[in-house]
Design a protein around this motif. Structure first.
Motif, mmCIF file in Angstrom:
data_model
loop_
_atom_site.group_PDB
_atom_site.id
_atom_site.type_symbol
_atom_site.label_atom_id
_atom_site.label_comp_id
_atom_site.label_asym_id
_atom_site.label_seq_id
_atom_site.Cartn_x
_atom_site.Cartn_y
_atom_site.Cartn_z
ATOM 1 N N UNK A 282 -38.990 38.669 -100.816
ATOM 2 C CA UNK A 282 -38.932 38.328 -99.390
ATOM 3 C C UNK A 282 -40.349 38.187 -98.830
ATOM 4 N N UNK A 283 -41.249 39.085 -99.229
ATOM 5 C CA UNK A 283 -42.638 39.027 -98.754
ATOM 6 C C UNK A 283 -43.334 37.730 -99.154
ATOM 7 N N UNK A 284 -43.138 37.315 -100.406
ATOM 8 C CA UNK A 284 -43.730 36.063 -100.868
ATOM 9 C C UNK A 284 -43.157 34.867 -100.105
ATOM 10 N N UNK A 285 -41.858 34.963 -99.782
ATOM 11 C CA UNK A 285 -41.194 33.875 -99.047
ATOM 12 C C UNK A 285 -41.769 33.759 -97.628
ATOM 13 N N UNK A 286 -41.969 34.916 -96.962
ATOM 14 C CA UNK A 286 -42.583 34.912 -95.626
ATOM 15 C C UNK A 286 -43.972 34.281 -95.696
ATOM 16 N N UNK B 83 -45.168 30.872 -93.833
ATOM 17 C CA UNK B 83 -46.273 30.970 -92.875
ATOM 18 C C UNK B 83 -47.371 29.972 -93.216
ATOM 19 N N UNK B 84 -47.754 29.922 -94.479
ATOM 20 C CA UNK B 84 -48.822 29.025 -94.908
ATOM 21 C C UNK B 84 -48.423 27.567 -94.751
ATOM 22 N N UNK C 170 -45.656 40.840 -96.270
ATOM 23 C CA UNK C 170 -45.919 39.830 -97.294
ATOM 24 C C UNK C 170 -46.254 40.454 -98.642
ATOM 25 N N UNK C 171 -46.730 41.689 -98.632
ATOM 26 C CA UNK C 171 -47.003 42.383 -99.902
ATOM 27 C C UNK C 171 -45.774 43.113 -100.434
ATOM 28 N N UNK C 172 -44.665 43.030 -99.718
ATOM 29 C CA UNK C 172 -43.432 43.658 -100.178
ATOM 30 C C UNK C 172 -43.400 45.155 -100.010
ATOM 31 N N UNK C 173 -44.243 45.681 -99.122
ATOM 32 C CA UNK C 173 -44.272 47.132 -98.890
ATOM 33 C C UNK C 173 -43.079 47.553 -98.035
ATOM 34 N N UNK C 174 -42.741 46.748 -97.047
ATOM 35 C CA UNK C 174 -41.623 47.073 -96.168
ATOM 36 C C UNK C 174 -41.118 45.782 -95.521
ATOM 37 N N UNK D 137 -33.261 37.078 -95.919
ATOM 38 C CA UNK D 137 -32.828 38.224 -96.726
ATOM 39 C C UNK D 137 -32.752 37.883 -98.210
ATOM 40 N N UNK D 138 -32.492 36.598 -98.518
ATOM 41 C CA UNK D 138 -32.448 36.185 -99.920
ATOM 42 C C UNK D 138 -33.847 35.931 -100.479
ATOM 43 N N UNK D 139 -34.815 35.637 -99.588
ATOM 44 C CA UNK D 139 -36.169 35.350 -100.032
ATOM 45 C C UNK D 139 -36.301 33.984 -100.671
ATOM 46 N N UNK D 140 -35.462 33.039 -100.241
ATOM 47 C CA UNK D 140 -35.506 31.697 -100.820
ATOM 48 C C UNK D 140 -34.743 30.730 -99.940
ATOM 49 N N UNK D 141 -35.045 29.435 -100.073
ATOM 50 C CA UNK D 141 -34.283 28.415 -99.375
ATOM 51 C C UNK D 141 -32.876 28.343 -99.966
#
Length: 300
Positions: free
Chosen positions: A6-10, A14-15, A39-43, A65-69
């Motif tokens: 999810x963090x990587x997806x955000x 954003x970018x 974005x680092x997946x900490x929370x 919530x899925x972290x993907x399109x």
């Protein structure tokens, strides 16, 4: 839920918009340190920020919530997976917390018999079913996924073995029982689950009620049940519901109530669940439709 994914997806979304972490943070009234943690997946962000964050990033709650399109054809499947994921993640977190507490208590047992007695009382065998708190982060999240009709989610804990779980679906029209159908999940030849849950999602727009039963071993059973199917003027009906509260004890080989959904054009008499189960329905003759969900943990 996969926080790293999810963090990587955000970060990716954003970018793509050409925003820095600071600019995104300013748009939702948070600090760039918070965005960095997401974005680092900490929370995860607080559930109250989901709508604003998804709106800014141009994604849906389910995609977040899925972290993907998600392609349109997979929306319903992914929505169900997200609901199960949120509820079961909560259960896993509770288990982890219990293990930590238990470890700390075991250390204390060596020095005090009082704590040993408290530990026994806290972890004595129990069999119960309880609704998930409506103000919990998990329930707020799954309600965002489910839509305007909301979600009714229950968790059960059992220490006694049982052979099958039955969920009964009963339909009443003007106080008369029209049908009663069981949805059955069997556990013959295997260890019955000690923890699990029942999720009921009324989807009024599509005239179905989605029933999902999940267990702590990862198994899941899902079925769509009809809701006022083919009834003319459904859009003008008002709705109400009543459900169990607290932590009722599970009595094996005994049918007990779970949830009642009522629908009527004018006024609704909120159903007493036990009245319906016992056939005392005269008081509900003015209600157009009532749907009762009940359950039974069967030893045989």
């Amino acid at each position: 839920m996969d926080l790293v994914k999810i963090g990587k997806y955000i970060s990716e979304k954003r970018k793509n918009l050409g925003l820095t972490q600071k600019q995104l943070a300013e748009k939702i009234g948070m600090s760039d340190k918070s965005v960095s943690k997401w974005e680092r997946g900490i929370c995860l962000p607080d559930v109250s920020l989901y709508f604003d964050l998804c709106s800014i990033l141009g994604i849906s709650i389910n995609e977040f919530l899925a972290g993907e399109d998600i392609v349109h054809e997979n929306i319903e499947k992914k929505s169900e997976e997200n609901i199960i994921s949120v509820v079961t993640d909560s259960k896993r977190k509770q288990k982890s917390l219990k293990y930590i507490i238990c470890a700390l208590l075991i250390l204390s047992i060596l020095t005090t018999a009082v704590i040993a007695t408290s530990l026994y009382r806290a972890y004595r065998p129990m069999n119960y079913i309880t609704p998930m708190a409506g103000n919990s982060v998990e329930m707020q999240t799954v309600n965002l996924i489910a839509g305007p009709d909301g979600v009714n989610a229950y968790q059960f804990t059992t220490t006694d073995k049982f052979a099958r779980l039955k969920i009964y679906y009963s339909e009443y029209h003007k106080g008369k029982l029209l049908s009663k159908e069981p949805v059955e999940i069997g556990f013959e030849g295997m260890d019955s689950p000690k923890n699990g849950g029942i999720i009921i999602v009324p989807d009024y727009d599509h005239a179905i009620i989605k029933l999902v039963v999940w267990t702590d071993d990862g198994s899941k059973s899902s079925v769509d049940l009809p809701l006022m199917e083919g009834v003319a003027g459904r859009e003008y009906y008002i709705r109400s519901q009543s459900r169990i509260e607290g932590k009722p004890e599970i009595i094996y080989d005994f049918e007990d109530v779970l949830l009642g959904l009522a629908y009527d054009k004018d006024e609704i008499t909120v159903p007493n669940l036990l009245d319906l189960l016992l056939g005392k329905t005269d008081a509900y003759s003015e209600n157009e439709y009532i749907y009762l969900f009940s359950y039974e943990f069967c030893k045989k």
